[in-house]
Design an enzyme around this catalytic site. Structure first.
Site, short mmCIF file in Angstrom:
data_model
loop_
_atom_site.label_atom_id
_atom_site.label_comp_id
_atom_site.label_asym_id
_atom_site.label_seq_id
_atom_site.Cartn_x
_atom_site.Cartn_y
_atom_site.Cartn_z
N ARG A 70 7.28 -7.49 6.55
CA ARG A 70 6.89 -6.07 6.54
C ARG A 70 7.68 -5.32 7.62
NH1 ARG A 70 2.92 -3.37 4.84
NH2 ARG A 70 4.66 -2.04 4.30
N HIS A 88 5.20 -0.75 10.98
CA HIS A 88 4.45 0.36 10.37
C HIS A 88 3.12 0.56 11.07
CE1 HIS A 88 2.93 -3.22 8.30
NE2 HIS A 88 1.78 -2.57 8.23
N TYR A 111 6.33 -8.24 10.79
CA TYR A 111 5.71 -9.55 10.61
C TYR A 111 5.94 -10.08 9.21
CZ TYR A 111 1.87 -6.71 8.68
OH TYR A 111 1.13 -5.81 7.96
N HIS A 146 -0.77 2.06 9.96
CA HIS A 146 -1.64 2.51 8.88
C HIS A 146 -2.35 3.80 9.30
CE1 HIS A 146 -1.51 -1.33 6.57
NE2 HIS A 146 -1.27 -1.84 7.76
N TYR A 205 -2.04 -9.08 14.20
CA TYR A 205 -3.30 -8.34 14.20
C TYR A 205 -4.43 -9.23 14.73
CZ TYR A 205 -1.30 -4.91 10.85
OH TYR A 205 -0.54 -3.96 10.22
#
Lengths: 190, 236
Positions: free
Chosen positions: B154, B157, B144, B159, B105
């Protein structure tokens, strides 16, 4: 047809990417009526540590007690482009501060009247489902005493967690959120 | 206020509890005291109205926000926003955010040793159409690592943040991908005990929306809380 509502999940640590592009710090920007006020505070976790990755959303009526949505059928005036919606992240010290106008009273269940209040929706890393709480106002003691929602809180010692404390001589209120422990904020199941 | 119709409460197990010990960050952030049960009043049964004025024409294309194209597997993500009574939720804001193809991110808190992509921010928004439909063009996010437990990763995905007609329909969730081998090990995905509800967070590969020579399609419908009594239910 009945479907299963999609399960909630956490906003995670990178919530700012998704939720701050439409942030609103100044709810009062489009208001023409009402007392302009500033509400500030901090968010703390169960160890008393500030929460730097929370996001708060606010929802309130205008100064006349009317919500800016067709879902509110009350015969009261809207206030121009005033939306009553705010959204702000906490900073590195868990602080937040926003400007708004003091909302008017709105109807409650049955024939009751709710004291002026702001709905707060709390999101943070580590929280799998948002929480609902409310801000009331310390200078509305009489209305607060008759408020049907505050009246649901049996342990009177917890009620102050929902009351923004007005700073003497200023249109400013202090209101903190404590997730756990002494002074744990009242959260609602609704 | 007898004309107000409230929203149904979730069935047991279909929503996470605040405290889910395998997700360590929940331990000091979940309320200890029981929530105070309250009726839904006019305050809860209203919410902000977002119109198209907040959404630009390219806001739902995460591959067109920079000078060049982002790296990664291009994908079309589409579906419908419904309520639990099966009714579409029209003209409602949807915001999404996600990691880049490498699982990174562009955020000061993300220290994962994977490259940033100067052509990818990972944020998009749109408003559902009159039938509750939405569509995004993006790239498939990477998995990640995180430090919740030893060798914690994780699953891939995206959000999602949704409003619907009131604060009672407010929802923030995560969408996953079918067949992701990390799903059984993820405490965030597995915080929902009801399997049907858990699986409702997983999208489906979709040939219908796959565009030849361009991008794979994934379909995912999102379901918000529905009203207690609706004309539709009365028709049954």
């Amino acid at each position: 047809m009945t479907l299963v509502p999609t399960a909630s999940s956490t906003v995670g640590p990178y919530l700012h990417i998704g939720l701050t592009p439409l942030q609103v710090y100044d709810i009062a920007k489009d208001a023409s009526k009402g007392e302009k006020i500033v509400i500030s505070g901090r968010v703390f976790d169960g160890e008393g540590q500030p929460v730097p990755d929370a996001l708060l959303e606010f929802w309130q009526a205008n100064a006349d007690g009317k919500y800016a949505t067709p879902e509110d059928s009350q015969d009261k005036p809207l206030d121009g482009k005033f939306t009553g919606f705010g959204r702000i992240p906490t900073d590195k010290e868990g602080r937040f501060s926003f400007t708004t106008v003091k909302p008017g009273a709105v109807p409650g269940p049955g024939n009751t009247l709710q004291a002026p209040h702001i709905l707060v929706c709390v999101f943070m890393r580590g929280m799998l489902k948002h929480l609902y709480t409310r801000i009331y106002f310390s200078d509305e003691a009489a209305a607060n005493a008759n408020d049907p929602v505050l009246g649901l809180i049996e342990d009177a010692s917890r009620k102050p967690t929902l009351i923004g404390e007005r700073t003497a001589g200023k249109a400013e209120y202090r209101w903190d959120i404590r997730m756990q422990g002494e002074g744990e904020t009242v959260f609602f199941d609704c | 206020m007898s004309d107000l119709i409230g929203y149904k409460r979730p069935a047991p197990g279909t929503q996470p509890n605040y405290l889910h010990a395998p997700y360590q960050s929940s331990i000091k952030r979940a309320p200890n005291k029981p929530l105070i049960r309250m009726p839904q009043t006019l305050t809860e049964l209203t919410g902000p109205v977002y119109g198209h004025e907040r959404v630009g024409p390219l806001d739902n294309d995460l591959t067109k926000q920079h000078a060049g194209e982002p790296l990664g597997e291009r994908m079309i993500l589409s579906g419908r926003l419904l309520d639990e009574n099966g009714r579409p939720v029209p003209h409602s804001l949807i915001e999404i955010w996600q990691a880049n193809a490498c699982g990174r991110y562009p955020h000061p808190g993300d220290q994962h040793d994977a490259p940033l992509d100067p052509n990818f921010t990972g944020y998009g928004r749109t408003v559902t159409d009159s039938e509750g439909r939405y569509r995004f063009v993006t790239i498939k996010p990477g998995a990640y690592p995180w430090r919740n437990h030893h060798n914690a990763w994780r699953p891939q995905h995206i959000h999602f943040s949704l409003f619907g007609p009131s604060f009672m329909t407010r929802l923030v969730t995560q969408m996953y991908f079918p067949g992701d081998p990390l799903l059984p090990f993820d405490p965030i995905f597995n915080c929902v005990t009801d399997q049907r509800a858990r699986d409702s967070m997983v999208s489906k590969f979709d040939f219908e929306t796959t565009i030849p020579e361009f991008a794979l399609g994934y379909a995912w419908d999102i379901v918000l809380r529905g009203r207690d009594a609706t004309p539709m239910e009365n028709k049954k």
